[in-house]
Scaffold this active site. Structure first.
Site, short mmCIF file in Angstrom:
data_model
loop_
_atom_site.label_atom_id
_atom_site.label_comp_id
_atom_site.label_asym_id
_atom_site.label_seq_id
_atom_site.Cartn_x
_atom_site.Cartn_y
_atom_site.Cartn_z
N GLU A 267 0.82 -1.21 0.00
CA GLU A 267 0.00 0.00 0.00
C GLU A 267 0.86 1.27 0.00
O GLU A 267 0.40 2.34 -0.40
CB GLU A 267 -0.92 0.01 1.22
CG GLU A 267 -0.16 -0.02 2.55
CD GLU A 267 -1.03 0.42 3.70
OE1 GLU A 267 -2.17 0.81 3.46
OE2 GLU A 267 -0.56 0.36 4.85
N ASP A 309 15.86 31.79 -22.92
CA ASP A 309 15.91 33.13 -23.48
C ASP A 309 17.03 33.89 -22.80
O ASP A 309 17.47 33.53 -21.71
CB ASP A 309 14.56 33.81 -23.24
CG ASP A 309 14.45 35.14 -23.98
OD1 ASP A 309 15.25 35.35 -24.91
OD2 ASP A 309 13.58 35.93 -23.62
N ASP A 582 7.91 33.30 -22.75
CA ASP A 582 7.10 34.26 -22.00
C ASP A 582 5.97 34.87 -22.81
O ASP A 582 5.09 35.51 -22.25
CB ASP A 582 7.98 35.39 -21.44
CG ASP A 582 8.74 36.12 -22.54
OD1 ASP A 582 8.50 35.83 -23.72
OD2 ASP A 582 9.56 36.99 -22.20
N ASP A 586 5.03 31.87 -27.85
CA ASP A 586 5.89 30.83 -27.30
C ASP A 586 5.11 29.59 -26.89
O ASP A 586 5.70 28.53 -26.65
CB ASP A 586 6.65 31.35 -26.07
CG ASP A 586 7.70 32.38 -26.44
OD1 ASP A 586 8.19 32.34 -27.59
OD2 ASP A 586 8.03 33.23 -25.59
#
Length: 844
Positions: A267, A309, A582, A586
């Site tokens: 379990e 980026d 961002d 994108d």
């Protein structure tokens, strides 16, 4: 469009707080939260709980009320522990859900502030920006070429144009709706409805999210649980029949079968996975990384390529204007800028003024904020404010023209056009000659080589209200170049080096000029000799791109839609890709990546919703830390699984061996429950809290197809378990041979199992460290579990009332010493197995 002064100030903070108390949160109807009652009902349906109830019922049928009541007592203790763990997990998930809720940019007390979307109230003034998901229904007060995607409500795939005007509240063109996405332009809207009162709220529960598919790890563990369960059921049924038939004791056979089923029931597998994923997400949030989808934690440790980026991720996102080139002169701008004394500098002032006019009035982009800040510091008041000017048209940045163009109508009735963007794009708009373009290129190269981001600025005059199809329809006049600096984050070189040691390739993808990208890559410690531009990328076939991405680490002048090709190429090469983004465009690349990472500070809601992780501080170092935490979580989860498999083997073995040899039983349900109360916190707390291995960021990434319990790790677990089973069996049969009574044998064997279990907890914390090393590595949870279990064992053996409940008798000194010696022998066995495991790993 302009707004009045009261609109611009928005609500006051106190008024917004009052309305929030009165109207409640801006939330849609949601699925029921997991309350304590609901968790209790789930626990009641668990197989272990049902087995305990069955065992208690058998004891009652046999007239043994003491054992029945004790089991029921353990049932409630076990339930309390489970509820505590589940509620802790649920509170963590609720906190993470609150963090990941959509955000809203509102104006309060005249200032723009970003708040959770659930805290928006009626009367708030929403600032709408490209990429935002609108938080509430509202009426437009201001719009700038505003296009909104309302497909969630209408099913229509095309964006709808929105305009503020005289028909506010009457026509839908002057209204915006909760859940819609701003795809272009911006504006201001006064909130008219929130929560269930919005258009989307009226749809109600039909919009609740569907059940998500299981992750590979969940599927693997589900298969393991089913296999263990079926084996347990089959063997327990066989034990019931053999015991009942051979000893003519069917109730005893039923108890023996239940005991064996309890000993084999794994379990803990599903509990451990849930706890590790929830607490792992919480640990990531402490590293400023928000987990929107917990299965991504599994993938973090397998990431091989990290596409990031430049602006705001590798750099500090503190953009400032540092140099202006215009009319054959260069101006270096200090930080903060200081207004020059003496005669005005018209060329400098023109560049800054028109850069601001080509920017958003309420800037969100760091570059546009830098323009506004520099202009306010250097320009005369009238060239900053432009009182009475009206924004009338916009040409947004596009792949065809990498420049943003704004058209303004002055009080005199003329139209002034301002544009800013990539120097080569603005040079084309200005129709510069070959020699002029060559000079501009030389100036751009010089600024970019010092790590500056370079934009060009131009202006035009236009008569009438018939706008050309594109910005190239205006006759632009070249004004000059602006160099903006954004310093590299101090932590980046070290983080890049850490990625290199961890076998993770860092790739920089930026829209900047190649020389700028190269300068930043050099500072960051990235291979920067070869740079690919967006134009070069477009010229490659998909097959050629597969080879190119193996050789390049820096990509410049890349458009958002080109990121998708890069991600697809990396994936086609068999890489596990993490991608940052961002903007609205994108989103496809973020979805295509194995690990989509959006920016929390400057990212749009669309990017956030397409991603699995959100960087709350937009810091590259946080991504590297997320990979480290992801590896640690997976590593510790594997340790917990090894422990669970190992510890169940001796428990099941000592439930079965006495039956096979016709000897007295050692374990009853009460003993299994005791052991489970040690195992549960050990696997879900001790191993979760374990520190990362020293070499965790010096290992190559985990192979995506690698199983949590592969042959080597399963072999390690089985060898651990066999060693502890042999120790317990030696104590049992040795005590029987010495003539000890059944209660003493049971106490000695159980003591060996518990002590060996505690040794197994310590040994399983790391296959790479010896016992002495592990004792010195801090783990407060371990000592709590060890001390608690040892105290409980001593009480069960030496406290008369408890001794009777466990059917123990105090073993003799020799028998007790044998138990301790056997547990130490098991620990020695664990150390030998670990040494052999490390040697085999070295050969692998």
């Amino acid at each position: 469009m302009t707004t009045d002064a009261t609109d611009v100030r928005g609500l006051s903070g106190s008024e917004a707080a009052t309305r929030l108390r009165q109207s409640g949160y801006n939330e849609l109807p949601s699925k029921d939260r997991r309350t304590v009652l609901r968790i209790m009902l789930e626990v009641v349906r668990e197989p272990m709980f049902l087995l305990l109830l069955a065992a208690g019922s058998v004891y009652l049928a046999l007239g043994d009320r003491d054992d029945a009541l004790m089991l029921l007592g353990f049932v409630f203790v076990s339930m309390a522990i489970t509820i505590f763990q589940e509620r802790k997990t649920e509170r963590v998930l609720e906190a993470l859900r609150d963090l990941s809720s959509p955000r809203a940019l509102v104006i309060r007390d005249g200032d723009q502030i970003r708040i959770p979307g659930r805290e928006v109230v009626v009367g708030d003034l929403l600032v709408l920006e490209e990429g935002d998901r609108i938080a509430a229904d509202g009426e437009l007060r201001e719009s700038h070429d505003l296009l909104v995607d309302e497909s969630l409500l209408t099913g229509e795939s095309f964006p709808v144009e929105k305009k503020a005007g005289g028909n506010e509240g009457k026509g839908e063109s002057g209204r915006v709706f909760s859940g819609s996405i701003v795809t272009q332009g911006g504006g201001l809207a006064r909130v008219t409805a929130i929560g269930a009162a919005t258009e989307i709220g009226r749809i109600g529960r039909a919009l609740q999210e569907l059940e998500t598919a299981k992750s590979p790890l969940q599927s693997e563990i589900g298969i393991l649980v089913k296999r263990f369960a079926w084996i347990g059921v089959a063997v327990s049924g066989l034990v019931f029949i053999l015991f009942g038939a051979s000893r003519q004791d069917w109730f005893g056979g039923l108890l023996a079968g239940i005991t064996l089923a309890m000993s084999m029931l794994p379990e803990e597998f599903t509990v451990v996975l849930t706890v590790f994923m929830a607490l792992g997400a919480w640990r990531l949030s402490r590293s400023q990384v928000l987990t929107r989808r917990t299965p991504v934690i599994e993938t973090l440790g397998a990431a091989t390529v990290l596409c990031v980026d430049k602006t705001g991720t590798l750099t500090q996102n503190r953009m400032s204007v540092r140099e202006v080139i215009a009319a054959g002169r260069n101006w270096e701008i200090a930080e903060p800028a200081v207004r020059p004394s003496g005669a005005p500098e018209p060329a400098l002032e023109d560049v800054l003024e028109y850069a601001v006019l080509a920017s958003e009035s309420l800037p969100f982009d760091p570059m546009e904020k830098a323009f506004h800040r520099c202009a306010a510091e250097l320009l005369p008041h009238e060239r900053v404010r432009h009182d009475g000017w009206e924004f009338v048209h916009e040409y947004p940045l596009s792949s065809e023209c990498m420049a943003m163009t704004h058209v303004w109508r002055s009080p005199g009735g003329g139209n002034t056009v301002a544009t800013k963007g990539a120097p080569e794009a603005v040079a084309r708009l200005c129709r510069l000659g070959e020699s002029e373009s060559a000079l501009v290129l030389e100036q751009v190269q010089e600024l970019a080589s010092r790590g500056m981001r370079v934009l060009a600025v131009a202006r035009a005059v236009h008569e009438g209200q018939a706008w050309p199809a594109g910005p190239d329809g205006f006759r632009f006049e070249w004004l000059g170049l602006v160099g903006l600096a954004d310093p590299l984050r101090p932590s980046v070189p070290g983080a890049v080096q850490a990625c290199r040691q961890a076998g993770v390739q860092v790739v920089m993808i930026t829209g900047d000029y190649p020389a700028t990208a190269q300068a930043i890559a050099r500072q960051a410690g990235l291979p920067h000799e070869r740079i690919m531009s967006g134009a070069q990328l477009d010229a490659l076939s998909d097959t050629e791109l597969l080879q190119a991405v193996r050789e390049h680490h820096v990509y410049a002048r890349i458009l958002p839609q080109q990121k998708l090709r890069l991600v697809s190429a990396f994936r086609a090469n068999g890489q596990v890709v993490a991608m940052t983004g961002d903007g609205v465009n994108d989103a496809p690349a973020l979805k295509a990546a194995h690990i989509g990472i959006s920016m929390g500070q400057r990212g749009t809601d669309v990017a956030r919703e397409a991603s699995s992780l959100v960087l709350l501080n937009d810091d590259f170092g946080s991504i590297v830390e997320a990979i480290r935490v992801g590896r640690r979580i997976y590593d510790n989860l594997r340790k917990a699984m090894i422990y669970i498999v190992a510890v169940h083997l001796p428990i099941a073995g000592m439930s079965l061996l006495p039956l096979l040899f016709g000897a007295p039983l050692v374990l009853a349900p009460v003993h299994i429950v005791f052991l489970e109360m040690v195992i549960n916190p050990a696997c879900s707390i001790v191993f979760e809290a374990e520190h990362a291995e020293r070499d965790i960021m010096r290992r190559p990434p985990r192979r995506p197809q690698e199983r949590l319990l592969d042959r080597r790790t399963m072999g390690l677990a089985l060898l651990y378990g066999v060693g502890l089973l042999a120790a317990a069996a030696a104590v049992y049969f040795g005590a029987m041979a010495r003539g000890a009574d059944a209660a003493q044998v049971r106490a000695a064997t159980f003591g060996c199992l518990v002590l060996g279990n505690l040794s197994l907890i310590v040994a399983s914390r790391s296959a790479g460290h010896s016992l002495l090393e592990l004792i010195r590595i801090p783990n407060a949870a371990q000592w709590g579990v060890l001390a608690g279990a040892a105290f409980a064992l001593a009480a069960a053996v030496y406290v008369p009332a408890l001794r009777g409940m466990f059917h123990f008798a105090v073993p003799g000194a020799a028998t007790a010493a044998t138990s301790v010696f056997a547990a130490v022998a098991a620990l020695t066995w664990f150390e030998v197995v670990k040494r052999l495991y490390r040697k085999s790993a070295g050969r692998a």
